[in-house]
Design a protein around this motif. Structure first.
Motif, mmCIF file in Angstrom:
data_model
loop_
_atom_site.group_PDB
_atom_site.id
_atom_site.type_symbol
_atom_site.label_atom_id
_atom_site.label_comp_id
_atom_site.label_asym_id
_atom_site.label_seq_id
_atom_site.Cartn_x
_atom_site.Cartn_y
_atom_site.Cartn_z
ATOM 1 N N THR A 185 0.821 -1.200 0.000
ATOM 2 C CA THR A 185 0.000 0.000 0.000
ATOM 3 C C THR A 185 0.858 1.254 0.000
ATOM 4 O O THR A 185 0.455 2.282 -0.556
ATOM 5 C CB THR A 185 -0.938 0.002 1.228
ATOM 6 N N SER A 186 2.032 1.190 0.585
ATOM 7 C CA SER A 186 2.872 2.387 0.691
ATOM 8 C C SER A 186 3.301 2.923 -0.669
ATOM 9 O O SER A 186 3.728 4.071 -0.774
ATOM 10 C CB SER A 186 4.090 2.117 1.573
ATOM 11 N N GLN A 187 3.152 2.142 -1.738
ATOM 12 C CA GLN A 187 3.474 2.650 -3.070
ATOM 13 C C GLN A 187 2.541 3.783 -3.485
ATOM 14 O O GLN A 187 2.839 4.534 -4.408
ATOM 15 C CB GLN A 187 3.434 1.528 -4.104
ATOM 16 N N TYR A 188 1.421 3.919 -2.788
ATOM 17 C CA TYR A 188 0.469 4.971 -3.109
ATOM 18 C C TYR A 188 0.804 6.294 -2.424
ATOM 19 O O TYR A 188 0.106 7.276 -2.616
ATOM 20 C CB TYR A 188 -0.959 4.537 -2.731
ATOM 21 N N LEU A 189 1.853 6.311 -1.640
ATOM 22 C CA LEU A 189 2.296 7.552 -0.999
ATOM 23 C C LEU A 189 3.012 8.401 -2.042
ATOM 24 O O LEU A 189 4.019 7.986 -2.604
ATOM 25 C CB LEU A 189 3.240 7.253 0.164
#
Length: 79
Positions: free
Chosen positions: A56-60
């Motif tokens: 999910t952190s790729q969406y930061l």
């Protein structure tokens, strides 16, 4: 779509991009918008059905200027 293609070159480019849209592209856009809207990373993870928070952190998408301002504000040295 016809309205976009008949509205001039910038709109035609937008129509071409929209034609290339996929479910994955829309899903990524939704994840990015949630993150930009300050939705808790855990909630975004759950909404997207990711097993790992690192996925999910790729969406930061922290903007460099915003990141710099936040860092400068939080780490100010009072010399």
């Amino acid at each position: 779509m016809d309205h976009l293609t008949s509205s001039g070159e910038p709109r035609e480019r937008a129509a071409d991009r929209l034609r290339q849209a996929s479910a994955h592209w829309l899903r990524h856009t939704a994840g990015s918008h949630m993150m930009d809207g300050q939705v808790d990373l855990r909630y975004v993870r759950d909404n997207l059905g990711h097993a790992s928070i690192s996925t999910t952190s790729q969406y930061l998408h922290a903007d460099g200027d915003d990141r710099h301002r936040a860092t400068e504000t939080e780490l100010k040295l009072n010399w």
